[in-house]
Design a protein around this motif. Structure first.
Motif, short mmCIF file in Angstrom:
data_model
loop_
_atom_site.label_atom_id
_atom_site.label_comp_id
_atom_site.label_asym_id
_atom_site.label_seq_id
_atom_site.Cartn_x
_atom_site.Cartn_y
_atom_site.Cartn_z
N ASN A 1 0.72 -1.25 -0.20
CA ASN A 1 0.14 0.47 0.17
C ASN A 1 0.42 1.06 0.00
N ALA A 2 0.88 2.34 -0.54
CA ALA A 2 1.09 3.66 -0.87
C ALA A 2 0.97 4.42 0.41
N THR A 3 2.16 4.94 0.40
CA THR A 3 2.08 5.97 1.72
C THR A 3 2.43 6.83 1.50
N GLU A 4 1.99 8.26 1.95
CA GLU A 4 3.26 9.79 1.65
C GLU A 4 2.92 10.30 3.36
N GLY A 5 4.24 10.83 4.00
CA GLY A 5 4.14 11.46 4.94
C GLY A 5 2.44 10.38 5.81
N SER B 1 -2.32 7.57 3.28
CA SER B 1 -1.96 6.85 3.12
C SER B 1 -3.25 5.57 2.43
N LEU B 2 -2.54 4.89 1.46
CA LEU B 2 -4.11 3.85 0.72
C LEU B 2 -4.18 2.77 0.80
N VAL C 1 -6.44 7.03 4.12
CA VAL C 1 -6.60 7.04 4.91
C VAL C 1 -5.57 8.87 5.59
N ILE C 2 -5.95 9.49 6.61
CA ILE C 2 -5.58 10.79 6.13
C ILE C 2 -5.69 10.69 8.38
N SER C 3 -4.35 10.61 8.48
CA SER C 3 -3.46 10.50 9.86
C SER C 3 -4.09 11.18 10.84
N ALA C 4 -3.37 11.64 12.20
CA ALA C 4 -3.80 13.00 12.55
C ALA C 4 -3.57 13.80 11.38
N SER C 5 -4.94 14.26 11.33
CA SER C 5 -6.17 15.44 10.50
C SER C 5 -5.47 17.34 11.33
N GLN C 6 -5.30 17.75 9.80
CA GLN C 6 -5.57 19.17 10.28
C GLN C 6 -6.81 20.32 9.86
N LEU C 7 -6.16 21.20 10.51
CA LEU C 7 -7.29 22.23 9.94
C LEU C 7 -7.38 22.30 8.43
#
Lengths: 116, 114
Positions: A58-62, A65-66, A78-84
């Protein structure tokens, strides 16, 4: 038949939490690519992540992740640690080969809103 | 810095007038694309070009025309035959050699027909 399906028109997530944006696709071509783009309110499309159909992992970029499940034809972001600043429209796209040309087919998008 | 520029950012046109949207890239990419985006929808392909002096219709080419006289430039003309031209227009480019062939996008032009 729709080739890229994003079933979530809108999603909410609290800052610092993880969020998954769904995408399913349909193709009979064994070789294809899947992309996720972010579109903030300014309108520009920003590339986030890519997954090739033959990629083993699975691809990941910072923080992105997909979650690629080939048998189910799904490619969830998938977006981890969401930011505003993650608040935007998110589009899933599939690269399709036609007449020696690669074209992108886009889904209808998911609007993500991150709240404090 | 390498990138794609589109001008103008906002464009207003009277019904019955043709209008040309500019797209320039300095990424040395062979392929260029024009997309249309309507509210609540994804991007739909209007025209694309793989090489200079060659271009192909996309899914919604009716009422539009393009030219590709230079590698860097791919202008789109919205003609009076386009029945509902008010939309957001995005230009993109990509390399055509091996790799993931990711498309890079310009900032877009918002066209409003008065």
């Amino acid at each position: 038949a729709q080739k890229i399906t994003q079933t979530q028109p809108g999603m909410f997530v609290q800052e610092k939490e993880a969020v998954t944006l769904d995408c399913t696709y349909d193709t009979s071509d064994p070789s294809y690519g899947l992309f996720w783009y972010k579109q903030p309110s300014s309108g520009e499309m920003i590339f986030l992540i890519y997954q090739g159909s033959y990629d083993q992992q699975n691809a990941t970029e910072g923080r992105y992740s997909l979650n690629f499940q080939k048998a189910r034809k799904s490619a969830n972001l998938v977006i981890s640690a969401s930011q505003l600043g993650d608040s935007a429209m998110y589009f899933c796209a599939m690269r399709e080969r036609a007449y020696n040309t690669d074209k992108l087919i886009f889904g209808t998008g998911t609007r993500l809103q991150v709240f404090p | 810095d390498g990138g794609i520029t589109q001008s103008p950012k906002y464009l207003f046109r009277k019904e019955g007038q043709n209008v040309t949207l500019s797209c320039e890239q300095n990424l040395n990419h062979d392929a260029m694309y024009w997309y249309r985006q309507d509210p609540g929808q994804g991007l739909r392909l209007i025209y694309y070009s793989q090489i200079v002096n060659d271009f192909q219709k996309g899914d919604i080419a009716e009422g539009y025309s393009v030219s590709r006289e230079k590698k860097e430039s791919f202008p789109l003309t919205v003609t009076s035959a386009q029945k509902n031209p008010t939309a957001f227009y995005l230009c993109a480019s990509s390399p055509t050699t091996s790799g993931r062939l990711e498309q890079f996008f310009g900032p877009g032009t918002r066209l409003t027909v008065l």
